[in-house]
Design a protein around this motif. Sequence first.
Motif, PDB file in Angstrom:
ATOM      1  N   LYS A  56       0.639   9.242  -5.887  1.00 61.09           N
ATOM      2  CA  LYS A  56       1.136  10.602  -5.673  1.00 61.09           C
ATOM      3  C   LYS A  56       1.913  11.093  -6.892  1.00 61.09           C
ATOM      4  O   LYS A  56       1.765  12.253  -7.318  1.00 61.09           O
ATOM      5  CB  LYS A  56       2.029  10.639  -4.429  1.00 61.09           C
ATOM      6  CG  LYS A  56       2.493  12.028  -4.053  1.00 61.09           C
ATOM      7  CD  LYS A  56       3.316  11.999  -2.765  1.00 61.09           C
ATOM      8  CE  LYS A  56       3.794  13.398  -2.394  1.00 61.09           C
ATOM      9  NZ  LYS A  56       4.605  13.378  -1.142  1.00 61.09           N
ATOM     10  N   SER A  79       0.594   4.054  -2.807  1.00 60.68           N
ATOM     11  CA  SER A  79       0.322   5.456  -2.451  1.00 60.68           C
ATOM     12  C   SER A  79       1.351   6.380  -3.102  1.00 60.68           C
ATOM     13  O   SER A  79       1.011   7.467  -3.585  1.00 60.68           O
ATOM     14  CB  SER A  79       0.344   5.627  -0.926  1.00 60.68           C
ATOM     15  OG  SER A  79      -0.709   4.888  -0.327  1.00 60.68           O
ATOM     16  N   LYS A  80       2.608   5.942  -3.131  1.00 58.64           N
ATOM     17  CA  LYS A  80       3.643   6.747  -3.777  1.00 58.64           C
ATOM     18  C   LYS A  80       3.399   6.849  -5.281  1.00 58.64           C
ATOM     19  O   LYS A  80       3.595   7.912  -5.878  1.00 58.64           O
ATOM     20  CB  LYS A  80       5.019   6.136  -3.508  1.00 58.64           C
ATOM     21  CG  LYS A  80       5.487   6.269  -2.064  1.00 58.64           C
ATOM     22  CD  LYS A  80       6.849   5.610  -1.870  1.00 58.64           C
ATOM     23  CE  LYS A  80       7.316   5.725  -0.426  1.00 58.64           C
ATOM     24  NZ  LYS A  80       8.623   5.049  -0.208  1.00 58.64           N
ATOM     25  N   GLN A 122       0.822  -1.204   0.000  1.00 59.24           N
ATOM     26  CA  GLN A 122       0.000   0.000   0.000  1.00 59.24           C
ATOM     27  C   GLN A 122       0.860   1.259   0.000  1.00 59.24           C
ATOM     28  O   GLN A 122       0.532   2.254  -0.672  1.00 59.24           O
ATOM     29  CB  GLN A 122      -0.920   0.018   1.231  1.00 59.24           C
ATOM     30  CG  GLN A 122      -1.825   1.238   1.339  1.00 59.24           C
ATOM     31  CD  GLN A 122      -2.789   1.348   0.185  1.00 59.24           C
ATOM     32  OE1 GLN A 122      -3.710   0.564   0.063  1.00 59.24           O
ATOM     33  NE2 GLN A 122      -2.590   2.332  -0.694  1.00 59.24           N
ATOM     34  N   VAL A 160      -8.027   2.561  -1.239  1.00 62.60           N
ATOM     35  CA  VAL A 160      -7.083   2.082  -0.231  1.00 62.60           C
ATOM     36  C   VAL A 160      -7.277   0.576  -0.132  1.00 62.60           C
ATOM     37  O   VAL A 160      -8.393   0.095   0.086  1.00 62.60           O
ATOM     38  CB  VAL A 160      -7.329   2.725   1.151  1.00 62.60           C
ATOM     39  CG1 VAL A 160      -6.333   2.190   2.173  1.00 62.60           C
ATOM     40  CG2 VAL A 160      -7.234   4.234   1.052  1.00 62.60           C
TER      41      VAL A 160
END
Length: 243
Positions: free
Chosen positions: A24, A20-21, A16, A195
């Motif tokens: 981003k 998430s990176k 995760q 998520v």
Amino acid sequence: MAKASPAEQMLLLDLQALDSKIVKIDRAVKALAADPEIAAAQAAVAESEDARREVAAESAVAQQALAEVEQQVEKVQARIDKDRAQIDAGRGTARDMMALQHEIDSLLLKRGELENTELEMMEAAEEVVPRLEGATAAADGTAAQLAQLERGRDERGGELATERGHLVAERAELAGRIDAALLALYEKRLAQHGVGAARLFHGTSEGSGMQLAPGDLAEIRDAAADDVVYCPDSGAILVRSPE
């Protein structure tokens, strides 16, 4: 209820973090594509180029008008020269000579008028020159600023692409170490909720950032360590960590 060892569930948190990176970075790439500073520079380039074209068109009209008057002066002068040559040669009667001289006098008047017009046209053409130079310099300046911004955007885009490539490779390696069924469950939650997995720490889900209700928390605590449990708010897999 799906099952997975606590150690394997912990791997989902690393997965995760990588996802998430990547998200981003993708957002940063979109922001680069819609950079308002570049959009403003592009508008400035278009505006300054329009201004340059307008002055250039005005200069072209002035130059064309000057060229036309110069041609008329040349034609009149050529006729004067021809008539004078004929008089000097003495060909024709006295009446013919008088007619030629009368024509020359008329042509001289016309030439004078044309030369006055020519001077006016030259002044008009010269007046446009500094304005065209200024408009051209302004257009070149805004184009250079845009080019600099675009180079910066492209360089940053290249850096982000490289970073994303490394993250994707790292993610693939990590995903290969996770049980296929658990990974599929994670991917499904990620696609549905944004998520896939989140840590449960001191009764708070890091997927939603909210404290779980006592009933939900008690149910999760009663679940076996290898049970896969879910955040009631974010929908993510809740990974229980030592507290």
